[in-house]
Design an enzyme around this catalytic site. Structure first.
Site, PDB file in Angstrom:
ATOM      1  N   ARG A   1       0.866  -1.170   0.000  1.00 50.04           N
ATOM      2  CA  ARG A   1       0.000   0.000   0.000  1.00 50.04           C
ATOM      3  C   ARG A   1       0.910   1.229   0.000  1.00 50.04           C
ATOM      4  NH1 ARG A   1      -1.940  -3.714   3.787  1.00 50.04           N
ATOM      5  NH2 ARG A   1      -4.064  -4.412   3.390  1.00 50.04           N
TER       6      ARG A   1
ATOM      7  N   LYS B   1      -2.593  -3.045   7.439  1.00 48.47           N
ATOM      8  CA  LYS B   1      -3.910  -2.734   7.997  1.00 48.47           C
ATOM      9  C   LYS B   1      -4.209  -3.665   9.164  1.00 48.47           C
ATOM     10  CE  LYS B   1      -7.080  -0.778   4.658  1.00 48.47           C
ATOM     11  NZ  LYS B   1      -8.187  -1.109   3.772  1.00 48.47           N
TER      12      LYS B   1
ATOM     13  N   HIS C   1      -3.167   2.324  -5.664  1.00 53.80           N
ATOM     14  CA  HIS C   1      -3.814   1.053  -5.338  1.00 53.80           C
ATOM     15  C   HIS C   1      -4.007   0.172  -6.572  1.00 53.80           C
ATOM     16  CE1 HIS C   1      -5.102  -0.710  -1.570  1.00 53.80           C
ATOM     17  NE2 HIS C   1      -5.998  -1.391  -2.245  1.00 53.80           N
TER      18      HIS C   1
ATOM     19  N   ARG D   1      -1.184  -2.159  -6.736  1.00 64.73           N
ATOM     20  CA  ARG D   1      -1.348  -3.286  -5.803  1.00 64.73           C
ATOM     21  C   ARG D   1      -2.186  -4.393  -6.457  1.00 64.73           C
ATOM     22  NH1 ARG D   1      -1.064  -4.587  -0.322  1.00 64.73           N
ATOM     23  NH2 ARG D   1      -3.008  -5.257   0.652  1.00 64.73           N
TER      24      ARG D   1
ATOM     25  N   HIS E   1      -3.696  -9.613   3.518  1.00 57.48           N
ATOM     26  CA  HIS E   1      -5.147  -9.684   3.729  1.00 57.48           C
ATOM     27  C   HIS E   1      -5.479 -10.706   4.802  1.00 57.48           C
ATOM     28  CE1 HIS E   1      -5.876  -8.259  -0.679  1.00 57.48           C
ATOM     29  NE2 HIS E   1      -5.730  -7.251   0.135  1.00 57.48           N
TER      30      HIS E   1
ATOM     31  N   TYR F   1      -9.567  -8.658  -5.345  1.00 60.86           N
ATOM     32  CA  TYR F   1      -8.455  -8.037  -6.069  1.00 60.86           C
ATOM     33  C   TYR F   1      -8.237  -8.716  -7.412  1.00 60.86           C
ATOM     34  CZ  TYR F   1      -6.551  -4.874  -2.572  1.00 60.86           C
ATOM     35  OH  TYR F   1      -6.354  -3.838  -1.714  1.00 60.86           O
TER      36      TYR F   1
END
Length: 178
Positions: A26, A53, A124, A127, A150, A159
């Site tokens: 990210r 995250k 993004h 990514r 994730h 994704y």
């Protein structure tokens, strides 16, 4: 290929784009990478202890092709510790203290996208490009999930899109010849 590797800013920007496309980071993660986190494990470069995250920590493999760009940037900028990606002022001087900001990452990606005629690209998107290229290259869903950090495999599946592969479509695997 948009950043000019002959300039200090271009060297930095090539590393930045390599981290986004080659590692699937990210933009805030790329901005937080430190020289100390770049290490070798099992014969390959990695970024250790990348906090993503939800405070999930992972080790991120770094593609070997990024090594030369990393070395060129670190040497040209005289960086031996601290933030990997640094701010560069308008006079082309590296800020010895400040890391590049996530907003700075966004601006670099948008400028490079404009240069190559794809102004709609955002960080993004790189990514997602990582995940698509990894899948096409044969990386399994679990490996891609771990690389992206994730917690849910469903996020990784989103994704990758709907899974429609027109180059190797299911109908091509039937063994029926007409």
């Amino acid at each position: 290929e948009a950043p000019d590797a002959a300039t200090l800013k271009g060297k930095r920007d090539r590393v930045l784009l390599g981290l986004l496309v080659g590692c699937g980071l990210r933009r805030d993660e790329a901005a937080r990478v430190t020289v100390e986190q770049l290490q070798e494990r099992e014969g390959r470069p990695v970024i250790l202890d990348m906090a993503g995250k939800g405070r999930r920590v992972r080790t991120v493999p770094v593609p070997r092709w990024l090594g030369a760009d990393l070395a060129a940037w670190l040497e040209a900028a005289g960086i031996t510790e601290g933030p990997l990606l640094r701010a560069i002022d308008k006079a082309g001087r590296v800020n010895r203290e400040a890391a590049m900001s996530p907003a700075g990452v966004w601006w670099v990606v948008k400028e490079c996208a404009r240069v190559i005629g794809k102004p709609e690209l955002a960080p993004h998107d790189l990514r997602r490009t990582f995940s698509k290229l990894a899948e096409k290259g044969g990386a399994g869903l679990r490996k891609i999930q771990m690389a992206l950090g994730h917690s849910s495999v469903q996020t990784t599946e989103r994704y990758l899109g709907d899974g429609l592969d027109l180059e190797n479509a299911a109908c091509d695997c039937l063994g029926v010849r007409g």
